[in-house]
Design a protein around this motif. Structure first.
Motif, PDB file in Angstrom:
ATOM      1  N   ARG A   1       0.844  -1.204   0.000  1.00 16.78           N
ATOM      2  CA  ARG A   1       0.000   0.000   0.000  1.00 16.78           C
ATOM      3  C   ARG A   1       0.875   1.248   0.000  1.00 16.78           C
ATOM      4  O   ARG A   1       2.097   1.161   0.110  1.00 16.78           O
ATOM      5  CB  ARG A   1      -0.945   0.007   1.192  1.00 16.78           C
TER       6      ARG A   1
ATOM      7  N   LYS B   1      -1.314   0.649 -12.197  1.00 16.24           N
ATOM      8  CA  LYS B   1      -0.916   0.229 -10.852  1.00 16.24           C
ATOM      9  C   LYS B   1       0.572   0.479 -10.601  1.00 16.24           C
ATOM     10  O   LYS B   1       1.287  -0.353 -10.070  1.00 16.24           O
ATOM     11  CB  LYS B   1      -1.242  -1.243 -10.613  1.00 16.24           C
TER      12      LYS B   1
ATOM     13  N   ASP C   1      -6.120  14.801  -2.656  1.00 15.30           N
ATOM     14  CA  ASP C   1      -7.389  14.363  -3.244  1.00 15.30           C
ATOM     15  C   ASP C   1      -7.134  13.589  -4.535  1.00 15.30           C
ATOM     16  O   ASP C   1      -7.763  12.558  -4.808  1.00 15.30           O
ATOM     17  CB  ASP C   1      -8.293  15.564  -3.525  1.00 15.30           C
TER      18      ASP C   1
ATOM     19  N   HIS D   1      -5.607  10.227  -3.642  1.00 15.22           N
ATOM     20  CA  HIS D   1      -6.696   9.352  -3.185  1.00 15.22           C
ATOM     21  C   HIS D   1      -7.431   8.741  -4.379  1.00 15.22           C
ATOM     22  O   HIS D   1      -7.685   7.526  -4.416  1.00 15.22           O
ATOM     23  CB  HIS D   1      -7.655  10.177  -2.320  1.00 15.22           C
ATOM     24  N   PHE D   2      -7.766   9.583  -5.344  1.00  9.98           N
ATOM     25  CA  PHE D   2      -8.491   9.120  -6.531  1.00  9.98           C
ATOM     26  C   PHE D   2      -7.679   8.079  -7.302  1.00  9.98           C
ATOM     27  O   PHE D   2      -8.213   7.033  -7.722  1.00  9.98           O
ATOM     28  CB  PHE D   2      -8.816  10.312  -7.438  1.00  9.98           C
TER      29      PHE D   2
ATOM     30  N   ILE E   1      -5.300   6.112  -6.198  1.00  4.18           N
ATOM     31  CA  ILE E   1      -5.207   4.866  -5.434  1.00  4.18           C
ATOM     32  C   ILE E   1      -6.502   4.070  -5.574  1.00  4.18           C
ATOM     33  O   ILE E   1      -6.488   2.863  -5.844  1.00  4.18           O
ATOM     34  CB  ILE E   1      -4.936   5.164  -3.940  1.00  4.18           C
ATOM     35  N   GLU E   2      -7.614   4.770  -5.394  1.00  2.50           N
ATOM     36  CA  GLU E   2      -8.919   4.107  -5.353  1.00  2.50           C
ATOM     37  C   GLU E   2      -9.347   3.594  -6.732  1.00  2.50           C
ATOM     38  O   GLU E   2      -9.850   2.468  -6.857  1.00  2.50           O
ATOM     39  CB  GLU E   2      -9.963   5.087  -4.807  1.00  2.50           C
ATOM     40  N   GLU E   3      -9.137   4.404  -7.762  1.00  2.00           N
ATOM     41  CA  GLU E   3      -9.652   4.062  -9.087  1.00  2.00           C
ATOM     42  C   GLU E   3      -8.689   3.219  -9.923  1.00  2.00           C
ATOM     43  O   GLU E   3      -9.127   2.391 -10.727  1.00  2.00           O
ATOM     44  CB  GLU E   3      -9.997   5.349  -9.858  1.00  2.00           C
TER      45      GLU E   3
ATOM     46  N   GLY F   1      -5.438   1.872  -8.535  1.00  2.00           N
ATOM     47  CA  GLY F   1      -4.543   0.977  -7.784  1.00  2.00           C
ATOM     48  C   GLY F   1      -3.097   1.423  -7.737  1.00  2.00           C
ATOM     49  O   GLY F   1      -2.204   0.609  -7.480  1.00  2.00           O
TER      50      GLY F   1
ATOM     51  N   ASN G   1      -7.470  15.811   2.870  1.00  2.00           N
ATOM     52  CA  ASN G   1      -7.708  14.370   2.850  1.00  2.00           C
ATOM     53  C   ASN G   1      -6.390  13.643   3.148  1.00  2.00           C
ATOM     54  O   ASN G   1      -5.426  13.755   2.409  1.00  2.00           O
ATOM     55  CB  ASN G   1      -8.216  14.014   1.443  1.00  2.00           C
TER      56      ASN G   1
ATOM     57  N   LEU H   1      -6.110  10.405   3.161  1.00  2.00           N
ATOM     58  CA  LEU H   1      -6.242   9.114   2.480  1.00  2.00           C
ATOM     59  C   LEU H   1      -7.002   8.073   3.284  1.00  2.00           C
ATOM     60  O   LEU H   1      -7.067   6.916   2.893  1.00  2.00           O
ATOM     61  CB  LEU H   1      -4.869   8.555   2.072  1.00  2.00           C
TER      62      LEU H   1
ATOM     63  N   ARG I   1      -5.645   4.624   3.798  1.00  2.00           N
ATOM     64  CA  ARG I   1      -5.128   3.948   2.611  1.00  2.00           C
ATOM     65  C   ARG I   1      -3.614   4.030   2.504  1.00  2.00           C
ATOM     66  O   ARG I   1      -3.028   3.470   1.585  1.00  2.00           O
ATOM     67  CB  ARG I   1      -5.766   4.538   1.351  1.00  2.00           C
TER      68      ARG I   1
END
Length: 392
Positions: free
Chosen positions: A17, A74, A90, A93-94, A96-98, A100, A119, A121, A124
């Motif tokens: 991570r 990724k 932000d 975060h996007f 990582i989430e969308e 990987g 933010n 995270l 995360r």
């Protein structure tokens, strides 16, 4: 200046991570990245680059666009000095989430990120601390000695300077003043820099001692609540550490108050306006204890992030410098000859029958174990600590 390999291992974490890596200025975060991680990154951004900083400020999606242009999926991305542009989180975060992606995000502390309402995270990303040099990194360096460490501290630019370089005192003063002018101003306290300067000097005198907010406030001529706020800033920026008291004893009840340690001996010495520390002086003993604390704190942060560190002092005055993970009692004495009087705290702790191991560290060069107490030379202790033989 030749690069010194650092012992922090984060590659395994980064495969799982993202990671925040925080540490005070000049601990060597950027050099660590450039020498040990940058070749493994798919993209690297340093916000010290003014042109890049301004581009990302105007278009936070620039990193995502560049990743897409390189057809990265990724991938691993490094952003150095993330606190300079908290709004980027932000976008991180996007990604990582969308998609990987994994990120390494470095900075001096999380305080500015939190205070801007940014933010962080949401779990995360893990967090690691970066410290000045530690024993296994420099034990074979020509400069390595207690005398040199107590003169320069362990921040890389200062420790690596020539032993004959008299400018190191000036460099340390510049570091302290830069911290005051830039870091503290960035925390929104510029209106009372003179008060903060007095506070820092008083806090340095309290180094390795029990924290007394009222006394420090009186000596610094500022309100007690202001002192508590400023201590929180020192903790958040990793300039100082609060060492809590061990409270599990039964026969002898403990006091309730924490102790204070600053993050670097050279900075402490400069704030206290001390000349070179004499070997047999009381200050030498204080810095010797601080040095062992710094090694223990760094070892925990680098190798055993779930372990805890305490000190113990009974209400009747018995004391043990460090309790490592509620298993090991460690007393630190700068003497070259351990005497019975140095063992009182460890013996009192033994009577509690709570811990597994009892160690006294000193400059005595011989190892002995008698009645359950190990008398351990300081270098041997540090060898065993970093080899994983003190705490499994």
């Amino acid at each position: 200046m030749k690069y010194v390999h650092r012992v922090l291992e984060i590659e395994k974490n980064l495969k799982e991570r993202s990671l925040f890596l925080f540490g005070p200025r000049q601990t060597g975060k950027s050099a660590f990245i450039k020498n040990e991680l940058i070749k493994k990154a798919d993209l690297y951004y340093s916000l010290l680059d003014q042109g890049l900083y301004l581009r990302l400020l105007s278009d936070p999606t620039f990193i995502r666009k560049e990743a897409a242009a390189k057809n990265l999926k990724k991938g691993f991305i490094i952003i150095d000095e993330i606190q300079k542009n908290p709004s980027l989180l932000d976008e991180v975060h996007f990604m990582i989430e969308e998609y990987g992606f994994r990120f390494l995000l470095t900075g001096s502390s999380a305080r500015k990120l939190r205070s801007s309402g940014t933010n962080l995270l949401g779990g995360r990303a893990r967090t690691r601390a970066f410290h000045p040099f530690v024993y296994p990194e420099i034990k074979d360096h020509p400069n390595f000695s207690l005398e040199h460490i107590f003169k320069t501290g362990l921040l890389p630019p200062h420790f690596l300077s020539s032993p004959h370089n008299n400018a190191v005192e000036e460099d340390l003063s510049a570091y302290v003043n830069t911290y005051l002018k830039e870091e503290i101003a960035a925390e929104g306290l510029a209106r009372n820099l003179s008060g903060f300067a007095r506070f820092l000097e008083v806090a340095a005198i309290s180094n390795s001692n029990i924290i007394n907010y009222s006394n420090i406030a009186n000596d610094a001529h500022v309100p007690r609540q202001t002192v508590k706020l400023w201590f929180d800033i020192l903790y958040d920026t990793l300039i100082a550490f609060e060492l809590p008291v061990f409270r599990k004893t039964i026969k002898r009840k403990s006091i309730e108050t924490s102790k204070l340690y600053l993050f670097d001996i050279g900075v402490t010495k400069t704030l206290r306006k001390l000349p070179q520390v004499a070997v047999e002086s009381s200050d030498f003993g204080i810095f010797f204890e601080q040095y062992i604390f710094m090694e223990l704190r760094a070892y925990i942060d680098y190798k055993k992030p779930q372990a805890e560190l305490f000190y113990w002092r009974s209400q009747t005055g018995y004391e043990v410098d460090f309790i490592l993970d509620s298993k090991i009692a460690i007393e630190v004495k700068s003497t070259t000859q351990i005497q019975d009087k140095h063992l009182k705290g460890l013996k009192a702790m033994q009577e509690e029958k709570l811990l597994e191991r009892y160690i006294i560290i000193s400059r005595d060069e011989s190892y002995q174990k008698e009645k359950g107490i190990e008398r351990m030379p300081w270098k041997l202790f540090l060898e065993k600590l970093w080899a994983g033989e003190i705490i499994a």
